[in-house]
Design an enzyme around this catalytic site. Structure first.
Site, PDB file in Angstrom:
ATOM      1  N   SER A 246     -31.237   6.127  25.341  1.00 48.03           N
ATOM      2  CA  SER A 246     -32.198   5.681  24.322  1.00 48.03           C
ATOM      3  C   SER A 246     -33.313   4.892  24.977  1.00 48.03           C
ATOM      4  O   SER A 246     -33.118   4.289  26.040  1.00 48.03           O
ATOM      5  CB  SER A 246     -31.496   4.757  23.321  1.00 48.03           C
ATOM      6  OG  SER A 246     -31.288   3.484  23.930  1.00 48.03           O
ATOM      7  N   ASP A 247     -34.472   4.879  24.340  1.00 44.43           N
ATOM      8  CA  ASP A 247     -35.448   3.897  24.778  1.00 44.43           C
ATOM      9  C   ASP A 247     -34.904   2.535  24.353  1.00 44.43           C
ATOM     10  O   ASP A 247     -34.027   2.440  23.489  1.00 44.43           O
ATOM     11  CB  ASP A 247     -36.832   4.184  24.150  1.00 44.43           C
ATOM     12  CG  ASP A 247     -37.932   3.472  24.924  1.00 44.43           C
ATOM     13  OD1 ASP A 247     -39.099   3.885  24.813  1.00 44.43           O
ATOM     14  OD2 ASP A 247     -37.624   2.531  25.685  1.00 44.43           O
ATOM     15  N   TRP A 248     -35.437   1.512  24.935  1.00 49.62           N
ATOM     16  CA  TRP A 248     -34.873   0.158  24.719  1.00 49.62           C
ATOM     17  C   TRP A 248     -35.193  -0.294  23.300  1.00 49.62           C
ATOM     18  O   TRP A 248     -36.347  -0.583  22.978  1.00 49.62           O
ATOM     19  CB  TRP A 248     -35.433  -0.798  25.767  1.00 49.62           C
ATOM     20  CG  TRP A 248     -34.589  -0.893  27.000  1.00 49.62           C
ATOM     21  CD1 TRP A 248     -34.040  -2.019  27.552  1.00 49.62           C
ATOM     22  CD2 TRP A 248     -34.178   0.187  27.867  1.00 49.62           C
ATOM     23  NE1 TRP A 248     -33.355  -1.732  28.709  1.00 49.62           N
ATOM     24  CE2 TRP A 248     -33.386  -0.376  28.910  1.00 49.62           C
ATOM     25  CE3 TRP A 248     -34.388   1.563  27.884  1.00 49.62           C
ATOM     26  CZ2 TRP A 248     -32.821   0.383  29.931  1.00 49.62           C
ATOM     27  CZ3 TRP A 248     -33.820   2.328  28.885  1.00 49.62           C
ATOM     28  CH2 TRP A 248     -33.058   1.758  29.896  1.00 49.62           C
ATOM     29  N   GLY A 249     -34.156  -0.292  22.482  1.00 50.65           N
ATOM     30  CA  GLY A 249     -34.378  -0.618  21.075  1.00 50.65           C
ATOM     31  C   GLY A 249     -34.633   0.617  20.251  1.00 50.65           C
ATOM     32  O   GLY A 249     -35.047   0.526  19.099  1.00 50.65           O
ATOM     33  N   GLY A 250     -34.363   1.776  20.796  1.00 48.18           N
ATOM     34  CA  GLY A 250     -34.634   3.024  20.064  1.00 48.18           C
ATOM     35  C   GLY A 250     -33.472   3.525  19.236  1.00 48.18           C
ATOM     36  O   GLY A 250     -33.579   4.545  18.566  1.00 48.18           O
TER      37      GLY A 250
END
Ligand code: GLC
Length: 742
Positions: free
Chosen positions: A268-272
């Site tokens: 995931s993207d960071w916080g995605g």
């Protein structure tokens, strides 16, 4: 007979030697034996893991690492930004610096610059070099490269990507991927998919028709996976079809893992990540950077309560989640660990080596684009120039710090003024004037440039002083552009307009008034408006050039390097000349972004609307000239399924050696669905000495003629006539030839 016996004895001896010296199989478990096939190791490790251990390796344990299986000696995974260099260490659960003193790196040029080389060898050199730095820093996953297509010139992160054309990006991403991974470091190709703007990036839902999705926005990711063999992919923040891209049935399960057969890890993207059930069923494998509701990030147990942590474990324990899906995720993460952290064949890596500085300089030099060179204002002749005026804040401002997660802490950054001074030596007097004030900050997450850019003079005084310095100079070099400050080519903030920020246009116009020997150097990752372009003889796009930016620029300005870069995206005269903006299909406030221009992105739009760009996709001049012969197609009529070859002679008609990027575009003369006038389907960068001619031959394979039929959900090759256009730019076609597929 004797000979036969001797040969047999020798062979037998060899066999014995080999067998007795063959490395004995390690007595330990299969997963620890790296002579075993990968999948055997994966299955063996999987079979030994408890449910808790399986879930634990599917999410972060710190800001940039995820857990291994300590009990089994399976190491944790360490990831690092970014696409242009290896990010300095941060604290366990912070973005802020850990203040290590051994983590300064070489910053390689931004990826728009790499794309602008149009040279796959440069991509290989880039991947090898940055992969060695990641390897030396003991990183397992490099969070890059980015290959999102350049849809709008306002996108804050275009500088991290490879331009507007899917074919160019597809060709330029593959060697980078392959060479990074030869170091036992995984790439993490990002941001998959449709993250073509920063405005509302966590919230907007991209509405894209399947033709644009498959023909424009997916190809570079597909090439990275199928040709590059990428070991991980990063999900984007935005929605697609109402699902977050980090857990998206269509993008991750149907296309990436289904149609493309991706066997790696979706990170995931960071916080995605936003939902446990969707993360479980819609293809996410490894969750990083989550700030979930009801959680304080950096609280002691914040990682246990990630979406793929305890909530996932609870569902598994009560039989509310599939063990098969869990095991698929775990196999993928184990495969990634065996390919990287547990890969005993990894080379040593290296950091901040002279070779890396040389690579950074070479790539930057090959990527610099000579946009305009009237009256041969360039190269500057050091035999005659006695006074050189350098004007502009970007001549002195460090560009390796800032811009978002790609920000770096470099061992050294050679700024343009430093590079120019080093090249000129005592051959000429160099005077510097600031010209304008842009961004005086110089820090990102605690990495500081240490530069004091404070300025007390007024805008008018700054211009007055710049004009005074330039008036009697033999050569004037203005160095401006953007600077990775917020809204000036920066993550999480798009630009507000196409124009140069601050008072740059005024300064340039004032300089042009007093001295015709003026070259404007734009340092940016995006197109900018140039209202003064008719008043200026020399224009150069120098990109964000990395640690060696100044030396690479000086190499070109003074002729040590003959520029050979070509634009990887269109420079429109005005914003409305770009498809997304002409159709009012980009609004930073909108939560729904409808890609109304469809497949007509970049030069595809310019061709369709007959809009003349300021500088076209594929444009780039040289200090020499190249002439093109006539395109020849030996077999202008072929059966469907056969290749077509087109050749052309290219000659260096000037008096210095140079490199030319010969470009092949193909147009479908008649088709059931609307298609662009022409599309890039081949390019070749060739080096030619003065007077030398080379024949460039392109092989046009059937797949290159296909379009994506959304009704059939498949690629279609229609028989009929096509035109091969060959030229030096998308708006500089030198010859064309028709061929037919029967
Ligand atoms: C950022 C970026 C991504 C980066 C990650 C870790 O938000 O979108 O490109 O790799 O977080 O810094």
């Amino acid at each position: 007979m004797k000979l036969i016996i001797r040969l047999m004895t020798a062979a037998l001896g060899m066999a014995l030697t080999v067998s007795c010296c063959q490395a004995p199989k390690s007595e330990g478990p299969v997963y620890l034996d790296d002579s075993q096939p990968m999948e055997a190791r994966v299955e063996d490790a999987l079979s030994r893991m408890t449910l808790e251990e399986k879930v634990k390796i599917l999410h972060a344990q710190s800001k940039f690492s995820s857990a291994g299986v300590p009990r089994l000696g399976i190491p944790e995974l360490w990831t690092t930004d970014g696409p242009h260099g290896i990010r300095p260490e941060v604290l366990w659960d912070e973005w802020d610096q850990a203040k290590w003193t051994n983590d300064s790196c070489v910053a390689f040029p931004a990826l728009t610059c790499l794309a602008a080389t149009w040279n796959e060898d440069m991509s290989a050199l880039y991947g090898k070099s940055i992969g060695e730095e990641a390897r030396y820093r003991e990183k397992d996953v490099l969070l890059g490269p980015g290959v999102n297509i350049y849809r709008t010139p306002l996108n804050g992160r275009n500088f991290e990507y490879m331009g507007e054309d899917p074919y160019l990006a597809s060709k330029m991403v593959v060697p980078y991927v392959q060479e990074v991974q030869k170091n036992g470091v995984a790439v993490c190709v990002k941001h998959y998919a449709l993250n073509n703007q920063e405005a509302r990036r966590h919230e907007y839902d991209a509405i894209v028709d399947d033709r644009a999705l498959y023909e424009i926005y997916l190809p570079a990711f597909k090439a990275a996976v199928q040709e590059g063999g990428a070991w991980s992919i990063m999900g984007a923040y935005n929605f697609y079809k109402g699902q977050h891209a980090c857990h998206n049935q269509y993008l991750l399960n149907d296309i990436l893992k289904g149609e493309w057969g991706f066997d790696g890890v979706v990170i995931s993207d960071w916080g995605g990540t936003h939902d446990t059930d969707q993360a479980i069923t819609n293809g996410l494998d490894l969750e990083f950077g989550t700030w979930t509701n009801g959680l304080n990030s950096s609280s002691s147990n914040s990682y246990d309560t990630y979406y793929l942590a305890d909530p996932y474990l609870e569902r598994l324990r009560i039989g509310a989640a599939s063990e098969d899906i869990l095991n698929d995720k775990v196999r993928r993460v184990l495969r990634l660990i065996f390919r990287t952290a547990m890969n005993n064949d990894k080379p040593a890596g290296s950091m901040c080596s002279p070779e890396h500085d040389e690579a950074a300089r070479q790539i930057a030099g090959e990527g610099i684009v000579l946009l305009k060179n009237d009256n041969d204002v360039l190269p500057i002749d050091l035999a005659s120039a006695k006074k050189i005026a350098v004007i502009g804040e970007n001549a002195i401002k460090m560009m390796t710090v800032g811009g978002g997660s790609s920000s770096l802490k470099v061992k050294h950054e050679c700024t343009p003024l430093e590079g120019i001074k080093a090249a000129v030596g005592d051959n000429a007097e160099i005077v510097y004037e600031r010209g304008y004030v842009g961004d005086v900050t110089g820090d990102y997450n605690g990495v500081v440039t240490g530069q004091d850019l404070s300025e007390s003079r007024s805008e008018a005084k700054l211009i007055e002083d710049a004009v005074a310095a330039a008036k009697d100079a033999d050569a004037v070099i203005f160095i401006g552009g953007l600077n990775k400050a917020s809204h000036q080519d920066c993550e999480d903030s798009d630009r507000y307009h196409l124009e140069l920020p601050y008072a740059q246009d005024k300064v340039i116009a004032a300089l042009a008034e007093v001295n015709p020997n003026l070259t404007v150097v734009i340092v940016s990752g995006n197109a900018v408006a140039m209202p003064w372009v008719d008043k200026v003889n020399g224009v150069v796009e120098a990109w964000f050039g990395g640690s060696q930016a100044g030396n690479a620029l000086a190499d070109v300005l003074f002729g040590k390097v003959n520029p050979s870069g070509k634009l990887p995206f269109t420079f429109p005269v005005k914003l409305e000349d770009n498809g997304a903006h002409a159709l009012n299909a980009y609004d930073p406030e909108d939560l729904t972004v409808e890609y109304k221009e469809g497949i007509f992105v970049g030069y595809r739009w310019a061709d369709k609307q007959k809009v003349k760009p300021l500088f076209a996709f594929g444009h780039g001049l040289s200090y020499t000239d190249f002439s093109y012969g006539d395109a020849v197609c030996r077999k202008p009529s072929v059966k469907a399924g056969s290749d077509v070859t087109v050749s052309i002679d290219v000659t260096n008609t000037g008096d210095v050696a140079g490199k030319e990027v010969v470009q092949l575009y193909i147009g479908d003369n008649e088709s059931a669905l609307v298609r662009p006038v022409k599309e890039l389907k081949g390019f070749r960068k060739i080096a030619l000495n003065p007077g030398e001619t080379k024949t460039v031959t392109f092989t046009i394979e059937p797949d290159m003629l296909k379009y994506f039929d959304d009704a059939k959900h498949g690629w279609v090759l229609e028989n009929g006539k096509f035109t091969a256009y060959i030229g030096a730019a998308s708006d500089d076609i030198r010859s064309q030839v028709e061929f037919e597929v029967k």
